[in-house]
Write an enzyme that holds these catalytic residues in place. Sequence first.
Site, mmCIF file in Angstrom:
data_model
loop_
_atom_site.group_PDB
_atom_site.id
_atom_site.type_symbol
_atom_site.label_atom_id
_atom_site.label_comp_id
_atom_site.label_asym_id
_atom_site.label_seq_id
_atom_site.Cartn_x
_atom_site.Cartn_y
_atom_site.Cartn_z
ATOM 1 N N ASP A 37 0.851 -1.188 0.000
ATOM 2 C CA ASP A 37 0.000 0.000 0.000
ATOM 3 C C ASP A 37 0.888 1.239 0.000
ATOM 4 O O ASP A 37 1.640 1.470 0.946
ATOM 5 C CB ASP A 37 -0.882 -0.036 1.255
ATOM 6 C CG ASP A 37 -1.880 1.113 1.326
ATOM 7 O OD1 ASP A 37 -1.734 2.097 0.565
ATOM 8 O OD2 ASP A 37 -2.790 1.031 2.165
ATOM 9 N N ILE A 38 0.796 2.042 -1.045
ATOM 10 C CA ILE A 38 1.673 3.208 -1.141
ATOM 11 C C ILE A 38 1.407 4.221 -0.035
ATOM 12 O O ILE A 38 2.308 4.950 0.370
ATOM 13 C CB ILE A 38 1.563 3.873 -2.532
ATOM 14 C CG1 ILE A 38 2.733 4.855 -2.737
ATOM 15 C CG2 ILE A 38 0.204 4.563 -2.723
ATOM 16 C CD1 ILE A 38 2.955 5.271 -4.149
ATOM 17 N N GLY A 59 -9.078 5.148 -7.295
ATOM 18 C CA GLY A 59 -7.822 4.425 -7.310
ATOM 19 C C GLY A 59 -6.794 4.968 -6.341
ATOM 20 O O GLY A 59 -7.112 5.345 -5.207
ATOM 21 N N VAL A 60 -5.531 5.019 -6.784
ATOM 22 C CA VAL A 60 -4.427 5.508 -5.954
ATOM 23 C C VAL A 60 -4.682 6.941 -5.509
ATOM 24 O O VAL A 60 -4.439 7.308 -4.350
ATOM 25 C CB VAL A 60 -3.092 5.407 -6.729
ATOM 26 C CG1 VAL A 60 -1.982 6.148 -5.990
ATOM 27 C CG2 VAL A 60 -2.700 3.947 -6.929
ATOM 28 N N ASP A 61 -5.168 7.775 -6.411
ATOM 29 C CA ASP A 61 -5.434 9.178 -6.108
ATOM 30 C C ASP A 61 -6.391 9.313 -4.932
ATOM 31 O O ASP A 61 -6.128 10.042 -3.965
ATOM 32 C CB ASP A 61 -6.019 9.847 -7.357
ATOM 33 C CG ASP A 61 -6.020 11.367 -7.280
ATOM 34 O OD1 ASP A 61 -5.401 11.921 -6.356
ATOM 35 O OD2 ASP A 61 -6.648 11.992 -8.150
ATOM 36 N N THR A 159 -1.683 2.477 -14.872
ATOM 37 C CA THR A 159 -2.162 1.108 -15.100
ATOM 38 C C THR A 159 -3.510 0.822 -14.443
ATOM 39 O O THR A 159 -4.013 -0.297 -14.545
ATOM 40 C CB THR A 159 -1.125 0.078 -14.606
ATOM 41 O OG1 THR A 159 -0.859 0.292 -13.212
ATOM 42 C CG2 THR A 159 0.166 0.204 -15.390
ATOM 43 N N GLY A 160 -4.075 1.806 -13.787
ATOM 44 C CA GLY A 160 -5.395 1.643 -13.195
ATOM 45 C C GLY A 160 -6.470 2.108 -14.161
ATOM 46 O O GLY A 160 -6.699 1.505 -15.205
#
Length: 222
Positions: A37-38, A59-61, A159-160
Amino acid sequence: MVVNNPEIAGYTKGKTNMCFKATINDRIIYFDIIQGDITKQNVDAIVNAAHESLLGGGGVDGAIHRAAGPSLLEECQTMKEIEPGIRCKIGQAYITKAGNLQAKHVIHTVAPKFIGYKKENNYISINNIDNELENCYINSIKLAIKNNIKTIAFPSLGTGGHSYPIELAAPIAIKSTIEALKENKEIKAVLFICFSKEDYHIYLKNMMDIIFNRGEVKPNKE
């Protein structure tokens, strides 16, 4: 040379990780490939796969904004719009504080959406979008160096939701980061944080190929 370095292990968190110790222009750099997990990485800066508005998203954002708390959004809102609704164009990078994250800073960059096709077992990109993805990594590294950052963690950009094939994105991420680090005098470690086990193995394969087979950087022999 593949190493299990205690200094690296002290600030990385993930289910699986592999650390590489390499030399770029006579400087030792650690590369860590992690499934994890970033938002949990205790580094100087994590990189956000941001939307052009810099106001969060999925997503990540979204995960980074949720973990950082409202202060991250508040700081992003202070940035001037380049165009209506756009604070950061594709390939650019901006830095903010990190709110409640363990990291000290967040570097925001906007990855391109994949445009291309699959031929047999290979993905082919068009319209120079690979260059735009390269710029995400290069400009993030340049900004990190400018801000005296020594440890930086990247997600797998694009890639998401932007549908960049991991088979293309992983070597672009590694090669462009290595290229940017040739001018580096600050950064000591780069972490690539992979969401899935499959992505982890693709990054690992590409890192081993680039370091050991292609000679683009020298494995450290200590």
